[in-house]
Design a protein around this motif. Sequence first.
Motif, mmCIF file in Angstrom:
data_model
loop_
_atom_site.group_PDB
_atom_site.id
_atom_site.type_symbol
_atom_site.label_atom_id
_atom_site.label_comp_id
_atom_site.label_asym_id
_atom_site.label_seq_id
_atom_site.Cartn_x
_atom_site.Cartn_y
_atom_site.Cartn_z
ATOM 1 N N VAL A 32 0.844 -1.207 0.000
ATOM 2 C CA VAL A 32 0.000 0.000 0.000
ATOM 3 C C VAL A 32 0.876 1.252 0.000
ATOM 4 O O VAL A 32 0.697 2.156 -0.825
ATOM 5 N N VAL A 33 1.818 1.320 0.928
ATOM 6 C CA VAL A 33 2.677 2.502 1.037
ATOM 7 C C VAL A 33 3.529 2.667 -0.224
ATOM 8 O O VAL A 33 3.652 3.784 -0.758
ATOM 9 N N GLY A 34 4.089 1.592 -0.723
ATOM 10 C CA GLY A 34 4.888 1.674 -1.948
ATOM 11 C C GLY A 34 4.072 2.141 -3.138
ATOM 12 O O GLY A 34 4.531 2.975 -3.930
ATOM 13 N N SER A 35 2.859 1.637 -3.268
ATOM 14 C CA SER A 35 1.985 2.054 -4.369
ATOM 15 C C SER A 35 1.636 3.533 -4.272
ATOM 16 O O SER A 35 1.639 4.251 -5.271
ATOM 17 N N VAL A 36 1.337 3.981 -3.061
ATOM 18 C CA VAL A 36 0.990 5.394 -2.866
ATOM 19 C C VAL A 36 2.187 6.285 -3.186
ATOM 20 O O VAL A 36 2.042 7.321 -3.850
ATOM 21 N N ILE A 37 3.367 5.895 -2.760
ATOM 22 C CA ILE A 37 4.568 6.692 -3.040
ATOM 23 C C ILE A 37 4.820 6.778 -4.541
ATOM 24 O O ILE A 37 5.111 7.853 -5.075
ATOM 25 N N ILE A 38 4.697 5.672 -5.241
ATOM 26 C CA ILE A 38 4.906 5.679 -6.691
ATOM 27 C C ILE A 38 3.830 6.525 -7.373
ATOM 28 O O ILE A 38 4.120 7.312 -8.277
ATOM 29 N N ALA A 39 2.584 6.391 -6.924
ATOM 30 C CA ALA A 39 1.502 7.189 -7.519
ATOM 31 C C ALA A 39 1.735 8.674 -7.295
ATOM 32 O O ALA A 39 1.527 9.487 -8.201
ATOM 33 N N LEU A 40 2.160 9.051 -6.100
ATOM 34 C CA LEU A 40 2.413 10.470 -5.823
ATOM 35 C C LEU A 40 3.569 11.011 -6.647
ATOM 36 O O LEU A 40 3.546 12.174 -7.054
ATOM 37 N N ALA B 48 4.352 10.082 -9.659
ATOM 38 C CA ALA B 48 3.911 10.211 -11.054
ATOM 39 C C ALA B 48 2.764 11.201 -11.214
ATOM 40 O O ALA B 48 2.454 11.624 -12.327
ATOM 41 N N GLN B 49 2.152 11.574 -10.107
ATOM 42 C CA GLN B 49 0.941 12.388 -10.172
ATOM 43 C C GLN B 49 1.168 13.768 -10.785
ATOM 44 O O GLN B 49 0.337 14.253 -11.546
ATOM 45 N N SER B 50 2.277 14.402 -10.489
ATOM 46 C CA SER B 50 2.501 15.747 -11.014
ATOM 47 C C SER B 50 2.585 15.751 -12.537
ATOM 48 O O SER B 50 2.013 16.622 -13.194
ATOM 49 N N SER B 51 3.264 14.776 -13.111
ATOM 50 C CA SER B 51 3.340 14.731 -14.577
ATOM 51 C C SER B 51 1.996 14.324 -15.174
ATOM 52 O O SER B 51 1.626 14.776 -16.256
ATOM 53 N N PHE B 52 1.251 13.498 -14.459
ATOM 54 C CA PHE B 52 -0.087 13.103 -14.910
ATOM 55 C C PHE B 52 -1.002 14.327 -14.964
ATOM 56 O O PHE B 52 -1.721 14.532 -15.933
ATOM 57 N N TYR B 53 -0.968 15.149 -13.923
ATOM 58 C CA TYR B 53 -1.772 16.375 -13.899
ATOM 59 C C TYR B 53 -1.299 17.366 -14.960
ATOM 60 O O TYR B 53 -2.097 17.995 -15.642
ATOM 61 N N ALA B 54 0.014 17.534 -15.074
ATOM 62 C CA ALA B 54 0.542 18.497 -16.046
ATOM 63 C C ALA B 54 0.148 18.120 -17.463
ATOM 64 O O ALA B 54 -0.151 18.980 -18.291
ATOM 65 N N ASP B 55 0.110 16.843 -17.751
ATOM 66 C CA ASP B 55 -0.253 16.375 -19.078
ATOM 67 C C ASP B 55 -1.753 16.519 -19.348
ATOM 68 O O ASP B 55 -2.179 16.546 -20.493
ATOM 69 N N ALA B 56 -2.537 16.642 -18.294
ATOM 70 C CA ALA B 56 -3.991 16.699 -18.449
ATOM 71 C C ALA B 56 -4.512 18.089 -18.812
ATOM 72 O O ALA B 56 -5.665 18.229 -19.223
ATOM 73 N N PHE B 57 -3.685 19.117 -18.655
ATOM 74 C CA PHE B 57 -4.144 20.485 -18.895
ATOM 75 C C PHE B 57 -3.278 21.170 -19.935
ATOM 76 O O PHE B 57 -2.077 20.914 -20.013
ATOM 77 N N ALA C 79 -7.236 20.558 -9.094
ATOM 78 C CA ALA C 79 -7.501 19.117 -9.107
ATOM 79 C C ALA C 79 -6.850 18.425 -7.917
ATOM 80 O O ALA C 79 -7.485 17.626 -7.220
ATOM 81 N N TYR C 80 -5.596 18.742 -7.651
ATOM 82 C CA TYR C 80 -4.873 18.096 -6.551
ATOM 83 C C TYR C 80 -5.457 18.486 -5.192
ATOM 84 O O TYR C 80 -5.768 17.632 -4.362
ATOM 85 N N THR C 81 -5.621 19.787 -4.971
ATOM 86 C CA THR C 81 -6.112 20.269 -3.687
ATOM 87 C C THR C 81 -7.564 19.870 -3.458
ATOM 88 O O THR C 81 -7.938 19.456 -2.359
#
Length: 125
Positions: free
Chosen positions: A34-42, A44-53, A65-67
């Motif tokens: 769980v912790v490892g998955s959350v760390i990896i997701a976090l 990658a999240q910034s590039s995922f958000y940046a690519d979405a807009f 979106a993040y907040t």
Amino acid sequence: MLVVLVALAVSFVPLFPVIHAGNVGLIGLCTTGVVGSVIIALSAQSSFYADAFPVRMRYSGSSIAYTGTNSVFGGTAAVVATALLKLSGSFLAVTVYGAVVIAVSIVAVLSRPAHPAPAPEADLP
């Protein structure tokens, strides 16, 4: 992102039953997943958000979106889980709640439109 969400689901769904069973080795394995998955997701999240807009609204779009999602889902998750545990008397309700949140996340990732291909650069003289 999809692989990380699937890994999160695989390690989160058995977490509460394993905690209830008291198997320390499996608790450590599930918690690490769980912790490892959350760390990896976090990470990658910034590039995922940046690519979405689009570039013009990238900062405000990703910030909202993040907040917004963290406030609504992260801020209320402990309260919802506690209420579910109290109302149902079983950890299974908390497991189902977490699985539903992960499933919604997977659907959101799958339904996100593909990023358009960049325009070809003009030939320079």
